[in-house]
Write a protein that holds these residues in place. Structure first.
Motif, PDB file in Angstrom:
ATOM      1  N   VAL A   1       9.123  -5.562  -5.171  1.00  0.00           N
ATOM      2  CA  VAL A   1       8.202  -4.342  -4.578  1.00  0.00           C
ATOM      3  C   VAL A   1       6.655  -4.640  -4.941  1.00  0.00           C
ATOM      4  CG1 VAL A   1       7.631  -1.936  -5.029  1.00  0.00           C
ATOM      5  CG2 VAL A   1       9.880  -2.445  -4.513  1.00  0.00           C
ATOM      6  N   LEU A   2       6.498  -5.110  -5.943  1.00  0.00           N
ATOM      7  CA  LEU A   2       5.184  -5.322  -6.528  1.00  0.00           C
ATOM      8  C   LEU A   2       4.433  -6.469  -6.122  1.00  0.00           C
ATOM      9  CD1 LEU A   2       5.760  -4.599 -10.495  1.00  0.00           C
ATOM     10  CD2 LEU A   2       4.947  -2.957  -8.761  1.00  0.00           C
ATOM     11  N   SER A   3       5.175  -7.561  -5.796  1.00  0.00           N
ATOM     12  CA  SER A   3       4.812  -8.556  -5.290  1.00  0.00           C
ATOM     13  C   SER A   3       4.189  -8.734  -3.720  1.00  0.00           C
ATOM     14  CB  SER A   3       5.992  -9.904  -5.186  1.00  0.00           C
ATOM     15  OG  SER A   3       6.714  -9.564  -4.319  1.00  0.00           O
ATOM     16  N   GLN A   4       4.962  -7.373  -3.108  1.00  0.00           N
ATOM     17  CA  GLN A   4       4.348  -6.917  -1.762  1.00  0.00           C
ATOM     18  C   GLN A   4       3.069  -6.095  -1.931  1.00  0.00           C
ATOM     19  OE1 GLN A   4       6.401  -5.516   1.269  1.00  0.00           O
ATOM     20  NE2 GLN A   4       7.912  -7.124   1.052  1.00  0.00           N
TER      21      GLN A   4
ATOM     22  N   ARG B   1      -2.772   2.194  -7.794  1.00  0.00           N
ATOM     23  CA  ARG B   1      -2.947   1.178  -7.064  1.00  0.00           C
ATOM     24  C   ARG B   1      -2.043   0.309  -6.700  1.00  0.00           C
ATOM     25  NH1 ARG B   1      -8.289  -0.718  -9.927  1.00  0.00           N
ATOM     26  NH2 ARG B   1      -7.493   0.584 -11.541  1.00  0.00           N
ATOM     27  N   ASP B   2      -2.166  -0.508  -5.656  1.00  0.00           N
ATOM     28  CA  ASP B   2      -1.248  -1.542  -4.936  1.00  0.00           C
ATOM     29  C   ASP B   2      -0.795  -2.534  -6.332  1.00  0.00           C
ATOM     30  OD1 ASP B   2      -1.954  -0.418  -2.620  1.00  0.00           O
ATOM     31  OD2 ASP B   2      -2.666  -2.404  -1.839  1.00  0.00           O
ATOM     32  N   GLY B   3       0.402  -2.550  -6.534  1.00  0.00           N
ATOM     33  CA  GLY B   3       0.984  -3.421  -7.493  1.00  0.00           C
ATOM     34  C   GLY B   3       1.055  -2.639  -8.891  1.00  0.00           C
TER      35      GLY B   3
ATOM     36  N   GLY C   1       0.701  -1.280  -0.127  1.00  0.00           N
ATOM     37  CA  GLY C   1       0.073   0.131   0.092  1.00  0.00           C
ATOM     38  C   GLY C   1       0.905   1.228   0.103  1.00  0.00           C
ATOM     39  N   LYS C   2       1.982   1.264   0.083  1.00  0.00           N
ATOM     40  CA  LYS C   2       2.876   2.488   0.026  1.00  0.00           C
ATOM     41  C   LYS C   2       3.499   2.901  -1.329  1.00  0.00           C
ATOM     42  CE  LYS C   2       4.698   1.968   4.763  1.00  0.00           C
ATOM     43  NZ  LYS C   2       5.653   1.022   5.401  1.00  0.00           N
ATOM     44  N   ARG C   3       3.643   4.105  -1.514  1.00  0.00           N
ATOM     45  CA  ARG C   3       4.381   4.543  -2.819  1.00  0.00           C
ATOM     46  C   ARG C   3       5.841   4.154  -2.587  1.00  0.00           C
ATOM     47  NH1 ARG C   3       3.100  10.460  -2.520  1.00  0.00           N
ATOM     48  NH2 ARG C   3       3.711   9.934  -0.538  1.00  0.00           N
ATOM     49  N   VAL C   4       6.317   3.452  -3.657  1.00  0.00           N
ATOM     50  CA  VAL C   4       7.887   3.126  -3.520  1.00  0.00           C
ATOM     51  C   VAL C   4       8.402   3.739  -4.487  1.00  0.00           C
ATOM     52  CG1 VAL C   4       9.438   1.371  -3.301  1.00  0.00           C
ATOM     53  CG2 VAL C   4       7.233   0.988  -2.533  1.00  0.00           C
TER      54      VAL C   4
ATOM     55  N   GLN D   1      18.166  -6.690 -15.501  1.00  0.00           N
ATOM     56  CA  GLN D   1      18.817  -6.540 -14.409  1.00  0.00           C
ATOM     57  C   GLN D   1      18.089  -5.971 -13.083  1.00  0.00           C
ATOM     58  OE1 GLN D   1      21.298  -8.479 -13.605  1.00  0.00           O
ATOM     59  NE2 GLN D   1      21.503  -9.038 -15.910  1.00  0.00           N
ATOM     60  N   PHE D   2      17.371  -4.801 -13.498  1.00  0.00           N
ATOM     61  CA  PHE D   2      16.445  -4.151 -12.657  1.00  0.00           C
ATOM     62  C   PHE D   2      15.382  -4.957 -12.075  1.00  0.00           C
ATOM     63  CE2 PHE D   2      12.983  -1.168 -12.194  1.00  0.00           C
ATOM     64  CZ  PHE D   2      12.970  -0.537 -10.738  1.00  0.00           C
ATOM     65  N   LEU D   3      14.542  -5.874 -12.909  1.00  0.00           N
ATOM     66  CA  LEU D   3      13.629  -6.521 -12.680  1.00  0.00           C
ATOM     67  C   LEU D   3      13.021  -7.241 -11.078  1.00  0.00           C
ATOM     68  CD1 LEU D   3      12.674  -8.152 -16.125  1.00  0.00           C
ATOM     69  CD2 LEU D   3      11.612  -6.153 -14.947  1.00  0.00           C
ATOM     70  N   PRO D   4      14.380  -7.926 -10.706  1.00  0.00           N
ATOM     71  CA  PRO D   4      14.124  -8.420  -9.265  1.00  0.00           C
ATOM     72  C   PRO D   4      13.758  -7.736  -8.401  1.00  0.00           C
ATOM     73  CG  PRO D   4      16.264  -9.281 -10.305  1.00  0.00           C
ATOM     74  CD  PRO D   4      15.662  -8.517 -11.332  1.00  0.00           C
ATOM     75  N   THR D   5      14.446  -6.515  -8.456  1.00  0.00           N
ATOM     76  CA  THR D   5      14.009  -5.326  -7.156  1.00  0.00           C
ATOM     77  C   THR D   5      12.511  -4.770  -7.596  1.00  0.00           C
ATOM     78  OG1 THR D   5      16.152  -4.545  -6.787  1.00  0.00           O
ATOM     79  CG2 THR D   5      14.375  -3.095  -6.484  1.00  0.00           C
TER      80      THR D   5
END
Ligand code: ADP
Ligand code: MG
Length: 390
Positions: free
Chosen positions: A46-49, A105-107, A11-14, A38-42
């Motif tokens: 974030v998105l999966s949470q 929205r989330d994700g 629910g946070k803006r990251v 290479q940036f996808l894992p990060t």
């Protein structure tokens, strides 16, 4: 420095600074999407949470707003790789951007337009940093390749956050660097090449205090050979640096660091010559030719020297690899490093391009996504973008 896993994103803006500065061709198509991948894992962490990802990056060196430097191709590629929508904001700050962020929205993912369209980015303008910082509740930096620059999004923005962390790529880059150069399994063998001693002199001086073996190739080697009195013909080299080169060789000898220089080179009339390259001993470089690659005897010598290494760090091509005729030495170096059994860490813009062009990336333990930032670490400097996360 905090770990990504120490923060919660639901629910946070990251707000995430990534380095999505990928090469584009004339048609604005991405020619190498490695930095995005290479940036996808990060991003996925974030998105999966259920984090709301607000991404920022620069692209190229625009002077002001210029559609040629839009991040649109990057947004499209990210969407393909993630298999989800990635919205592109029309700017990086301003009322329209604020509205788009508030509607996330989330994700979901929003990519801000090129940070360098705004003059505040390179100037590290506090006002601009404050505007960017308002777009997130927590901050992550995954932009290792930009961490040597004191720009707003790299140093100004993280200083305004308490909840901040290094992304997974950033951590990986730092960890490999530490394993290879701060705490290496010995012997540590450093391979350095490329065009100029002057651009890498500080790195050479710093590495001379750490390496057990130093292998030198590329036009950089020409300067050392010339300093030792060899006739270099029309080769690219830096006569002004002869003194520094000899001084460095003296220091290395006193430290018992073994130094390897080419014993033969491939010569040709010019950088664009085709089918005219031939190997000669370094003692026999014809006056009207240029040394454009290391020769086959040198490749063999370097392979033997690398054989016993437990750790290998490589920066800089062995020759003018952009011309296929002078790419063999760099290709052989890839093979030799691949066949050594230790940890192998590589960095540098051209080195990376050469390896990817030759499709040999799988042969290394780790290839840094950085050029300048990797070189700054080789010079022994701490990076402002990393300090700002601490
Ligand atoms: P990196 O970006 O990996 O740090 P550099 O930018 O230092 O590497 O060096 C790469 C450049 O050096 C390439 O453009 C290559 O053509 C050039 N180069 C290497 N060897 C030679 C040589 N013998 N003569 C001329 N140019 C060379
Ligand atoms: Mg380069």
């Amino acid at each position: 420095m905090q770990d990504l896993r120490d923060l919660s994103f639901t629910g946070k803006r990251v707000l995430i600074r990534a380095d999505l500065n990928v090469p584009l061709n004339e048609q604005q198509e991405i020619t190498d999407d490695n930095r995005i991948k290479q940036f996808l894992p990060t991003l996925q962490a974030v998105l999966s949470q259920g984090g709301r990802a607000v991404l920022m990056s620069h692209l190229g060196e625009p002077s002001g707003v210029d559609p040629k430097f839009s991040l649109r191709p990057v947004a499209r590629r990210l969407a393909e790789l993630l298999n989800t929508d990635v919205a592109l904001a029309p700017e990086c700050v301003g009322p329209e951007v604020t509205k788009m962020v508030s509607e996330l929205r989330d994700g979901q993912v929003l990519l801000l337009e090129n940070l360098r369209f705004h003059p505040g980015e390179k100037k590290n303008d506090p006002e601009f940093s404050a505007q960017l910082a308002k777009l997130g509740d927590v901050f992550i930096s995954d932009a290792f390749a930009t961490a040597h620059r004191s720009h707003a999004s790299v140093v100004g923005v993280p200083r305004l956050f308490k909840a901040k962390a290094a992304g997974l790529l950033m951590q990986k880059e730092i960890n490999y660097y530490k394993q290879a150069l701060e705490n290496p399994k010995k012997p540590l063998c450093v391979v350095i090449g490329g065009s100029k001693v002057s651009s890498k002199l500080s790195a050479l001086v710093n590495l001379s205090t750490k390496a057990d073996k130093l292998i030198i190739g590329g036009a950089m080697a020409n300067t050392f050979l010339a300093a030792q009195g060899l006739q270099m013909g029309r080769s690219l080299y830096e006569p002004d640096l002869a003194g520094k080169a000899l001084e460095l060789l003296g220091t290395l000898a006193r430290r018992d660091c073994k130094v390897y220089l080419p014993v033969d080179v491939v010569v040709a009339p010019s950088l664009s010559s085709q089918g005219l390259g031939r190997p000669v001993p370094v003692q026999e470089i014809p006056a009207d030719t240029m040394a454009l690659d290391i020769g086959p005897a040198t490749s063999l010598l370097y392979r033997e020297a690398l054989h016993t290494a437990e750790t290998i760090v490589w920066n800089g091509p062995m020759g003018a690899y952009e011309n296929e005729d002078f790419a063999k030495g760099t290709h052989d170096m890839c093979e030799s490093i691949a066949n050594a059994h230790g940890l192998t860490v590589v960095g540098g813009g051209d080195t990376d391009a050469a390896i990817h062009h030759m499709q040999l990336a799988h042969k290394f333990s780790f290839i840094s996504t950085a050029g300048g930032a990797f070189l700054a670490l080789l010079e022994g400097n701490s990076l402002p973008g990393i300090r700002a996360l601490e």
